[in-house]
Write an enzyme that holds these catalytic residues in place. Structure first.
Site, PDB file in Angstrom:
ATOM      1  N   VAL A   1       0.704  -1.284   0.038  1.00  0.00           N
ATOM      2  CA  VAL A   1       0.233  -0.092   0.041  1.00  0.00           C
ATOM      3  C   VAL A   1       0.593   1.363  -0.018  1.00  0.00           C
ATOM      4  O   VAL A   1       0.574   2.149  -0.678  1.00  0.00           O
ATOM      5  CB  VAL A   1      -0.782   0.016   1.264  1.00  0.00           C
TER       6      VAL A   1
ATOM      7  N   ARG B   1      13.286  -2.410   5.838  1.00  0.00           N
ATOM      8  CA  ARG B   1      14.315  -2.810   5.164  1.00  0.00           C
ATOM      9  C   ARG B   1      14.680  -1.692   4.411  1.00  0.00           C
ATOM     10  O   ARG B   1      14.369  -1.584   3.304  1.00  0.00           O
ATOM     11  CB  ARG B   1      14.098  -4.051   4.453  1.00  0.00           C
TER      12      ARG B   1
ATOM     13  N   LYS C   1      -6.684  -1.527  10.551  1.00  0.00           N
ATOM     14  CA  LYS C   1      -8.046  -2.141  11.031  1.00  0.00           C
ATOM     15  C   LYS C   1      -8.062  -2.773  12.373  1.00  0.00           C
ATOM     16  O   LYS C   1      -8.884  -2.640  13.245  1.00  0.00           O
ATOM     17  CB  LYS C   1      -8.762  -2.883  10.114  1.00  0.00           C
TER      18      LYS C   1
ATOM     19  N   VAL D   1     -11.201   0.031   6.219  1.00  0.00           N
ATOM     20  CA  VAL D   1     -12.381  -0.955   5.977  1.00  0.00           C
ATOM     21  C   VAL D   1     -12.787  -1.008   4.424  1.00  0.00           C
ATOM     22  O   VAL D   1     -12.957  -0.097   3.961  1.00  0.00           O
ATOM     23  CB  VAL D   1     -13.706  -0.554   6.744  1.00  0.00           C
TER      24      VAL D   1
ATOM     25  N   GLY E   1     -10.886  -1.397   1.728  1.00  0.00           N
ATOM     26  CA  GLY E   1     -10.209  -0.842   0.638  1.00  0.00           C
ATOM     27  C   GLY E   1     -10.451   0.239   0.133  1.00  0.00           C
ATOM     28  O   GLY E   1     -10.615   1.592   0.869  1.00  0.00           O
TER      29      GLY E   1
ATOM     30  N   GLU F   1      -3.071 -15.385   2.166  1.00  0.00           N
ATOM     31  CA  GLU F   1      -1.711 -15.566   2.688  1.00  0.00           C
ATOM     32  C   GLU F   1      -1.343 -16.717   3.096  1.00  0.00           C
ATOM     33  O   GLU F   1      -2.183 -17.726   3.225  1.00  0.00           O
ATOM     34  CB  GLU F   1      -1.741 -14.526   3.920  1.00  0.00           C
TER      35      GLU F   1
ATOM     36  N   LYS G   1     -13.096  -5.085  11.021  1.00  0.00           N
ATOM     37  CA  LYS G   1     -13.808  -4.294  10.321  1.00  0.00           C
ATOM     38  C   LYS G   1     -15.244  -4.071  10.844  1.00  0.00           C
ATOM     39  O   LYS G   1     -15.767  -2.811  10.976  1.00  0.00           O
ATOM     40  CB  LYS G   1     -14.039  -4.590   8.653  1.00  0.00           C
TER      41      LYS G   1
ATOM     42  N   GLY H   1      -5.776  -4.657  -1.841  1.00  0.00           N
ATOM     43  CA  GLY H   1      -4.858  -4.549  -2.963  1.00  0.00           C
ATOM     44  C   GLY H   1      -4.093  -3.184  -2.799  1.00  0.00           C
ATOM     45  O   GLY H   1      -4.573  -2.348  -2.182  1.00  0.00           O
TER      46      GLY H   1
END
Ligand code: HSE
Length: 434
Positions: A17, A49, A107, A134, A136, A192, A207, A306
Site C-alpha cells: 500500500v 528494510r 483496521k 475498512v 479498501g 496469505e 472491520k 490491494g
C-alpha cells in the site's frame, strides 16, 4: 489562494500500500496541489528494510527511524500503513504528541484502540482518518460518518473480506471443497501463507467493530463482535443452499435492536437468497449493504484490498486532512454519544438451516419437531432424504426455521444432539437477507 509552502508528509511503511501511496503522491502531485490548495511533499519514508529497491522514491527520504522522522519538527501529516498493533500504536501516539495529524489504514489497531486514539487526536486538536481500514477502496467510513450523519442507520450487512469471498465464490461456482478453493486462492495470491486472520473471520470482525461504532454512534471493541470463521463450510452446504435458492457468504452483520436500546455485531457464514444484491458479489470483491431510516437501502461495492485500491482511500484521506490543516480545522472525530450496549449473540434473531443425520424410522420426525417446539423455535420447512447407503436405516433431515433467538436455536441443537435417533448435526447455518 494557493499556498506555496508544502504540507510535509511522513509515510510510515512502504509495502504494497505504502509504495502505491508514494507513487500516486508523485505522479498526481499537480492535481493534489490544486485540490488541496497547497503542495503535499513526501518528506520522509520510514521502512524496516532500507536496502530494498523502491522505484520512484528518492533514497534520501528513506529512514529506519520512524520516531525521529516524526520528531524532526516539520511534519504536518503522517500516513501509517505499517499494520498491526505495534509499533503502529506508539508511532501514531507520537505523531499526535508532535502536532501531526494521522491517516491510517490499520483496521486491527482501530478496532482494538480506536477510542483511545480518537481521544488523543481530539485532545491535540488533530485529525485521525482511516477510510482505508475498512473495505479498501470502497468509500464507507466517510459516507457513514458524514453523508448519512443526518439519517438513522438500522442495519449494515456486508462482505468485508475479499479472500474468503474468493474462496466461497469458487466453492459455489465449481463445487470445490474448502481446502481446494483455499489452495487456489493461495496460488493466485488472494490468500496469505497463513490465512487464519481471513478464514477465521478476525479480519472481518475488526472491520465490523469499526463500522458498528460509526454506524450506531457508539463504541464497540473487537471483543464485542461475535465471530465464526468459514473453514467448516462444505460442498454439501453449498448444495443445500442451492436447493433453497441461496448461496453462502461470510457476512458482517451489524444491527440496531428493534427497541433501539442496544446493538449486535457479528461475523459468520450465512446463506443468502440469490436475489439479494450481496449474492452477486463475486471473486475477491467487497460490498456493504446499508439500511437507513430515510435513505432506504444503499449498497457500496468495489475492491476491498490491494495496493492501488487501498492507496486510493489513503489519498482521499490525505486530501481531506490536508484541507483541514489549511483551514486550521479538524474533521469529524469519534461520535459515541449513544453509548448503546452490545448485546450477546444469544439475543440475535434470525432464521436457521439445520442439517441432521437421523435414524430413518417411525416417530423420528415427530421427536425432532417436538424438540424445536419445546425451545420455542418454529419450523418453516422440513426436507427428508433417505440415504442410498442406508436405505431404511438413516436419513438426512434438513430443517429451516422461522426467525428465532440464537440462544433458543443453540438450546434446540443441544437437545437434538442428545436424542438417540439423531446420529449427528451435520451443519447449522444462519439464513440472512430475506
Ligand atoms: N485480507 C483482507 C481481505 C484485505 O482479504 O479482504 C485487507 O483487509
Amino acid at each position: 489562494m494557493m499556498r506555496t509552502r508544502p504540507l510535509k508528509v511522513a509515510l510510515l511503511g512502504c509495502g504494497v500500500v505504502g509504495s502505491e501511496v508514494a507513487r500516486i503522491m508523485t505522479t498526481h502531485a499537480d492535481d493534489l496541489t490544486q485540490r488541496i490548495g497547497a503542495p503535499v511533499e513526501l518528506a520522509g519514508v520510514a521502512v524496516r528494510r532500507p536496502s530494498k529497491v523502491r522505484e520512484g522514491i528518492d533514497p534520501a527520504l528513506i529512514t529506519t527511524d520512524a520516531t525521529a522522522l516524526l520528531k524532526r519538527g516539520d511534519i504536518d501529516i503522517a500516513i501509517e500503513v505499517i499494520g498491526g498493533i505495534e509499533p503502529a500504536r506508539t508511532l501514531i501516539t507520537t505523531a499526535f504528541e508532535q502536532g501531526i495529524s494521522v491517516v491510517s489504514a490499520n483496521k486491527a489497531l482501530l478496532a482494538q484502540d480506536g477510542a483511545a486514539l480518537h481521544a488523543a487526536a481530539e485532545q491535540a486538536g488533530l485529525d485521525l482518518y482511516y477510510e482505508a481500514a475498512v473495505a479498501g477502496a470502497i468509500p464507507l467510513i466517510r459516507p457513514l460518518r458524514e453523508s448519512l450523519a443526518g439519517d438513522k442507520i438500522n442495519r449494515v450487512m456486508g462482505i468485508v473480506n475479499g479472500t474468503t469471498n474468493f474462496i466461497l465464490d469458487k466453492m459455489d461456482s465449481t463445487g470445490a471443497g474448502y481446502q481446494e478453493a483455499l489452495d487456489e486462492a493461495t496460488a493466485l495470491g488472494y490468500a496469505e501463507a497463513d490465512p487464519t486472520a481471513d478464514v477465521e473471520g478476525y479480519d472481518a470482525a475488526a472491520k465490523a467493530a469499526i463500522l458498528t461504532g460509526i454506524a450506531f454512534h457508539t463504541r464497540v471493541r473487537l471483543d464485542d463482535v461475535y465471530r465464526e470463521g468459514m473453514t467448516e463450510v462444505s460442498a454439501a452446504d453449498f448444495a443445500s443452499a442451492k436447493r433453497m435458492g441461496c448461496t453462502i457468504k461470510l457476512l458482517a452483520i451489524l444491527e440496531r435492536a428493534a427497541d433501539g436500546e442496544s446493538v449486535t455485531a457479528r461475523v459468520h457464514p450465512a446463506m443468502i437468497p440469490l436475489s439479494h444484491p450481496l449474492a452477486s458479489v463475486r471473486e475477491a470483491y467487497n460490498a456493504v449493504f446499508v439500511e437507513a431510516e430515510a435513505a432506504g437501502r444503499l449498497m457500496f461495492y468495489g475492491p476491498g484490498a490491494g495496493g492501488a485500491p487501498t492507496a486510493s482511500a489513503v489519498l482521499g484521506d490525505l486530501v481531506a486532512v490536508a484541507r483541514n490543516k489549511l483551514a486550521e480545522a479538524t474533521g469529524p472525530g469519534e461520535s459515541a454519544y449513544t453509548q448503546l450496549p452490545v448485546s450477546p449473540m444469544g439475543d440475535v434473531v434470525t432464521r436457521y438451516h439445520i442439517s441432521l443425520d437421523v435414524a430413518d424410522k417411525p416417530g423420528v420426525l415427530a421427536q425432532v419437531a417436538t424438540t424445536f417446539a419445546e425451545h420455542g423455535v418454529s419450523i418453516d420447512t422440513v426436507r427428508q432424504q433417505g440415504r442410498p447407503d442406508g436405505v431404511g436405516k438413516e436419513a438426512s433431515l434438513v430443517v429451516v426455521t422461522h426467525r428465532a433467538a440464537d440462544a433458543a436455536l443453540s438450546g434446540t441443537v443441544e437437545a437434538l444432539r442428545k436424542l438417540d435417533t439423531v446420529r449427528g448435526v451435520a451443519s447449522i447455518m444462519r439464513v440472512e437477507g430475506e
